[in-house]
Scaffold this motif. Structure first.
Motif, PDB file in Angstrom:
ATOM      1  N   ILE A   5       0.830  -1.410  -0.140  1.00 34.93           N
ATOM      2  CA  ILE A   5       0.046   0.000  -0.259  1.00 34.93           C
ATOM      3  C   ILE A   5       0.799   1.326  -0.068  1.00 34.93           C
ATOM      4  N   SER A   6       1.936   1.248   0.435  1.00 33.45           N
ATOM      5  CA  SER A   6       2.788   2.346   0.706  1.00 33.45           C
ATOM      6  C   SER A   6       4.419   1.735   0.858  1.00 33.45           C
ATOM      7  N   CYS A   7       5.360   2.965   0.332  1.00 33.91           N
ATOM      8  CA  CYS A   7       6.582   2.506   0.510  1.00 33.91           C
ATOM      9  C   CYS A   7       7.381   3.760   0.548  1.00 33.91           C
ATOM     10  N   ILE A   8       8.623   3.749   0.987  1.00 36.73           N
ATOM     11  CA  ILE A   8       9.418   5.092   1.075  1.00 36.73           C
ATOM     12  C   ILE A   8      10.918   4.531   0.751  1.00 36.73           C
ATOM     13  N   SER A   9      11.386   5.362  -0.202  1.00 34.57           N
ATOM     14  CA  SER A   9      12.945   5.126  -0.464  1.00 34.57           C
ATOM     15  C   SER A   9      13.754   5.400   0.596  1.00 34.57           C
ATOM     16  N   SER A  10      15.054   4.784   0.329  1.00 37.02           N
ATOM     17  CA  SER A  10      16.001   4.935   1.351  1.00 37.02           C
ATOM     18  C   SER A  10      16.432   6.591   1.585  1.00 37.02           C
ATOM     19  N   SER A  11      17.107   6.840   2.460  1.00 38.13           N
ATOM     20  CA  SER A  11      17.530   8.344   2.625  1.00 38.13           C
ATOM     21  C   SER A  11      18.900   8.885   1.893  1.00 38.13           C
ATOM     22  N   ASP A  12      19.351   8.061   0.874  1.00 36.64           N
ATOM     23  CA  ASP A  12      20.555   8.397   0.284  1.00 36.64           C
ATOM     24  C   ASP A  12      20.391   9.783  -0.457  1.00 36.64           C
ATOM     25  N   SER A  13      21.217  10.362  -1.193  1.00 36.29           N
ATOM     26  CA  SER A  13      21.111  11.529  -1.943  1.00 36.29           C
ATOM     27  C   SER A  13      20.615  11.574  -3.113  1.00 36.29           C
ATOM     28  N   LYS A  14      20.216  10.336  -3.751  1.00 36.35           N
ATOM     29  CA  LYS A  14      19.783  10.236  -5.009  1.00 36.35           C
ATOM     30  C   LYS A  14      18.131  10.159  -4.827  1.00 36.35           C
ATOM     31  N   VAL A  15      17.574   9.256  -3.957  1.00 31.84           N
ATOM     32  CA  VAL A  15      16.171   9.044  -3.872  1.00 31.84           C
ATOM     33  C   VAL A  15      15.786   9.276  -2.410  1.00 31.84           C
ATOM     34  N   ASN A  16      16.357  10.270  -1.928  1.00 32.19           N
ATOM     35  CA  ASN A  16      15.886  10.809  -0.783  1.00 32.19           C
ATOM     36  C   ASN A  16      14.605  10.752  -0.144  1.00 32.19           C
ATOM     37  N   SER A  17      14.333   9.662   0.320  1.00 30.78           N
ATOM     38  CA  SER A  17      12.775   9.233   0.832  1.00 30.78           C
ATOM     39  C   SER A  17      11.557   9.434   0.070  1.00 30.78           C
ATOM     40  N   ILE A  18      11.921   9.240  -1.253  1.00 31.31           N
ATOM     41  CA  ILE A  18      10.736   9.493  -2.115  1.00 31.31           C
ATOM     42  C   ILE A  18       9.629   8.263  -1.797  1.00 31.31           C
ATOM     43  N   PRO A  19       8.354   8.805  -1.573  1.00 35.51           N
ATOM     44  CA  PRO A  19       7.157   8.065  -1.294  1.00 35.51           C
ATOM     45  C   PRO A  19       6.457   7.247  -2.388  1.00 35.51           C
ATOM     46  N   ALA A  20       6.052   6.386  -2.201  1.00 36.47           N
ATOM     47  CA  ALA A  20       4.863   5.756  -3.209  1.00 36.47           C
ATOM     48  C   ALA A  20       3.712   5.189  -2.688  1.00 36.47           C
ATOM     49  N   TYR A  21       2.527   5.312  -3.399  1.00 37.44           N
ATOM     50  CA  TYR A  21       1.462   4.752  -2.841  1.00 37.44           C
ATOM     51  C   TYR A  21       0.378   3.896  -3.557  1.00 37.44           C
ATOM     52  N   ALA A  22      -0.289   3.161  -3.204  1.00 42.97           N
ATOM     53  CA  ALA A  22      -1.417   2.208  -4.092  1.00 42.97           C
ATOM     54  C   ALA A  22      -2.337   3.042  -4.402  1.00 42.97           C
ATOM     55  N   ASP A  23      -3.071   3.062  -5.391  1.00 38.96           N
ATOM     56  CA  ASP A  23      -4.177   3.913  -5.777  1.00 38.96           C
ATOM     57  C   ASP A  23      -5.161   4.178  -4.644  1.00 38.96           C
TER      58      ASP A  23
END
Length: 130
Positions: A48-66
């Motif tokens: 239903i949801s996730c959050i990317s790692s805190s690295d410099s490239k994908v710094n905590s980008i979230p994603a959600y199911a519709d």
């Protein structure tokens, strides 16, 4: 085996809110993608949801199911080594056991694919009912 601890579930009326937390004392969550999955009664577990790692490239980008977009918000607090899922405008269809999961994942976005994750919490029950 490292273990995640997920918590915060409970009983809430439709339209209400709950906040779930995921933490561990076994490793720092900074470099891990963290996902939230749920399993409704009689159904397959779904991401239903996730959050990317805190690295410099994908710094905590979230994603959600519709199904939860616009109602749920995922966030991380690295100082507290915690990832939270704030759930608003809850509906009866949100009922289920919620699990957090983690996988080491640098420099790429998180995905809502169960098989991608290595470590799991024990699950916390969320019931939305009047």
């Amino acid at each position: 085996q490292p273990q995640l601890v997920d918590s915060g579930g409970g009983l809430v009326q439709p339209g209400g809110s709950l906040g779930l937390s995921c933490t561990t004392s076994d490793f720092a969550l900074d470099y891990y993608s963290i996902g939230w999955f749920r399993q409704a009664p009689g159904k397959e577990r779904e991401g239903i949801s996730c959050i990317s790692s805190s690295d410099s490239k994908v710094n905590s980008i979230p994603a959600y199911a519709d199904s939860v977009k616009g109602r749920f918000t995922i966030s991380r607090d690295n100082a507290a080594n915690t990832v939270s899922l704030q759930m608003n405008s809850l509906e009866p269809d949100d009922t289920g056991v919620y699990y957090c999961a983690a996988v080491v994942s640098l420099f790429r976005r998180c995905v809502l694919v169960e098989d991608e994750y290595d470590y799991w919490g024990q699950g916390t029950q969320v019931t939305v009912s009047s």
